[in-house]
Design an enzyme around this catalytic site. Structure first.
Site, mmCIF file in Angstrom:
data_model
loop_
_atom_site.group_PDB
_atom_site.id
_atom_site.type_symbol
_atom_site.label_atom_id
_atom_site.label_comp_id
_atom_site.label_asym_id
_atom_site.label_seq_id
_atom_site.Cartn_x
_atom_site.Cartn_y
_atom_site.Cartn_z
ATOM 1 N N LYS A 11 0.815 -1.219 0.000
ATOM 2 C CA LYS A 11 0.000 0.000 0.000
ATOM 3 C C LYS A 11 0.854 1.277 0.000
ATOM 4 O O LYS A 11 2.063 1.236 0.272
ATOM 5 C CB LYS A 11 -0.927 -0.033 1.223
ATOM 6 N N TYR A 51 -12.459 -2.062 -3.483
ATOM 7 C CA TYR A 51 -12.966 -2.142 -2.108
ATOM 8 C C TYR A 51 -14.487 -2.002 -2.030
ATOM 9 O O TYR A 51 -15.020 -1.667 -0.965
ATOM 10 C CB TYR A 51 -12.286 -1.082 -1.238
ATOM 11 N N PHE A 59 -15.306 3.677 7.216
ATOM 12 C CA PHE A 59 -13.946 4.016 6.796
ATOM 13 C C PHE A 59 -13.757 3.979 5.276
ATOM 14 O O PHE A 59 -12.657 4.233 4.783
ATOM 15 C CB PHE A 59 -12.928 3.088 7.473
ATOM 16 N N ARG A 87 -1.807 -14.467 4.771
ATOM 17 C CA ARG A 87 -2.475 -13.785 5.879
ATOM 18 C C ARG A 87 -1.679 -13.941 7.180
ATOM 19 O O ARG A 87 -1.633 -13.038 8.007
ATOM 20 C CB ARG A 87 -3.917 -14.276 6.021
ATOM 21 N N THR A 93 -5.203 -7.362 10.683
ATOM 22 C CA THR A 93 -5.485 -6.062 10.029
ATOM 23 C C THR A 93 -5.063 -4.900 10.912
ATOM 24 O O THR A 93 -4.515 -3.906 10.442
ATOM 25 C CB THR A 93 -7.002 -5.948 9.747
ATOM 26 N N ARG A 104 2.517 -6.412 9.349
ATOM 27 C CA ARG A 104 1.764 -5.295 9.934
ATOM 28 C C ARG A 104 2.316 -4.900 11.302
ATOM 29 O O ARG A 104 2.314 -3.715 11.640
ATOM 30 C CB ARG A 104 0.279 -5.626 9.975
ATOM 31 N N ASN A 114 -2.030 0.143 6.781
ATOM 32 C CA ASN A 114 -1.504 -1.110 7.321
ATOM 33 C C ASN A 114 -0.619 -1.874 6.333
ATOM 34 O O ASN A 114 -0.482 -3.091 6.405
ATOM 35 C CB ASN A 114 -2.653 -1.983 7.863
ATOM 36 N N HIS A 117 -2.314 -5.525 1.672
ATOM 37 C CA HIS A 117 -3.616 -6.191 1.554
ATOM 38 C C HIS A 117 -3.371 -7.592 1.030
ATOM 39 O O HIS A 117 -2.481 -7.794 0.194
ATOM 40 C CB HIS A 117 -4.533 -5.449 0.567
ATOM 41 N N GLU A 128 -9.847 -10.940 -7.292
ATOM 42 C CA GLU A 128 -8.881 -9.852 -7.101
ATOM 43 C C GLU A 128 -7.686 -9.977 -8.062
ATOM 44 O O GLU A 128 -7.170 -8.969 -8.548
ATOM 45 C CB GLU A 128 -8.415 -9.817 -5.643
HETATM 46 P P1 CMP Z 1 -7.342 -4.587 3.873
HETATM 47 O O1 CMP Z 1 -6.853 -5.924 4.260
HETATM 48 O O2 CMP Z 1 -6.825 -3.982 2.613
HETATM 49 O O3 CMP Z 1 -8.945 -4.624 3.783
HETATM 50 C C1 CMP Z 1 -9.745 -3.479 3.976
HETATM 51 C C2 CMP Z 1 -8.969 -2.316 4.479
HETATM 52 O O4 CMP Z 1 -9.743 -1.332 5.124
HETATM 53 C C3 CMP Z 1 -8.000 -2.766 5.564
HETATM 54 O O5 CMP Z 1 -6.990 -3.550 5.056
HETATM 55 C C4 CMP Z 1 -7.587 -1.437 6.153
HETATM 56 O O6 CMP Z 1 -6.668 -0.742 5.323
HETATM 57 C C5 CMP Z 1 -8.940 -0.730 6.113
HETATM 58 N N1 CMP Z 1 -9.651 -0.863 7.386
HETATM 59 C C6 CMP Z 1 -10.181 -1.974 7.921
HETATM 60 N N2 CMP Z 1 -10.785 -1.709 9.090
HETATM 61 C C7 CMP Z 1 -10.614 -0.392 9.297
HETATM 62 C C8 CMP Z 1 -10.997 0.475 10.332
HETATM 63 N N3 CMP Z 1 -11.689 0.038 11.392
HETATM 64 N N4 CMP Z 1 -10.669 1.768 10.203
HETATM 65 C C9 CMP Z 1 -9.976 2.208 9.139
HETATM 66 N N5 CMP Z 1 -9.584 1.416 8.108
HETATM 67 C C10 CMP Z 1 -9.891 0.127 8.203
#
Ligand code: CMP
Length: 140
Positions: A11, A51, A59, A87, A93, A104, A114, A117, A128
């Site tokens: 990212k 997304y 968010f 994962r 996450t 992470r 983070n 993905h 994807e």
């Molecule tokens: P990702 O695994 O790319 O999947 C969805 C993304 O949304 C996640 O990683 C984060 O970058 C973002 N995300 C998930 N939960 C939250 C949250 N509670 N607040 C802000 N961003 C979030």
């Protein structure tokens, strides 16, 4: 166990800090192989489309803006049980809940920024991967 492919995105928070190599090293040391890779800047349509499953989440708008804020590196990772393995390598996450040694825990700035993905299931992985790559671009 079967050999699988999964979609990975490094990212904008990670490309900004020039740590894509450190992240790829963790995938490779974790047993995964990069079989496709490109660096690009996501359009609004791409970020929103990728997304779309999170459209109703509070968010979502911030996430779309963040994902467009700088370059990303999209990859197909291949290996035994690659979806779950990726994962594990990424960690939770939320970096506060991620295990030591995970990407992470090591690199994420917060739950949104983070660093990576990864697809969460075989069906999502297929969708994807097709979102970013033509089959001819994936070379195992
Ligand atoms: P990702 O695994 O790319 O999947 C969805 C993304 O949304 C996640 O990683 C984060 O970058 C973002 N995300 C998930 N939960 C939250 C949250 N509670 N607040 C802000 N961003 C979030």
């Amino acid at each position: 166990m079967a050999v699988e492919q999964t979609l990975s995105i490094i990212k904008p928070d990670a490309t900004a800090r020039n740590i894509t190599g450190k992240i790829i090293n963790l995938f490779e040391e974790g047993g995964l192989r990069v079989v496709a890779q490109k660096r690009l800047r996501l359009s609004k349509e791409q970020a929103e489309g990728f997304y779309a499953v999170h459209k109703e989440r509070p968010f979502y708008n911030d996430l779309v803006s963040f994902m467009m804020s700088g370059p990303v590196v999209v990859q197909v990772l291949e290996g035994e049980n690659a979806i779950l393995r990726n994962r594990e390598i990424m960690g939770n996450t939320n970096p506060d809940e991620a295990d030591p040694g995970t990407i992470r825990k090591l690199f994420a700035e917060n739950i949104e920024r983070n660093s990576v993905h990864g697809s969460d299931a075989p069906e999502t992985a297929a969708t994807e991967i097709a979102f970013f790559f033509d089959p001819s671009e994936i070379v195992g």
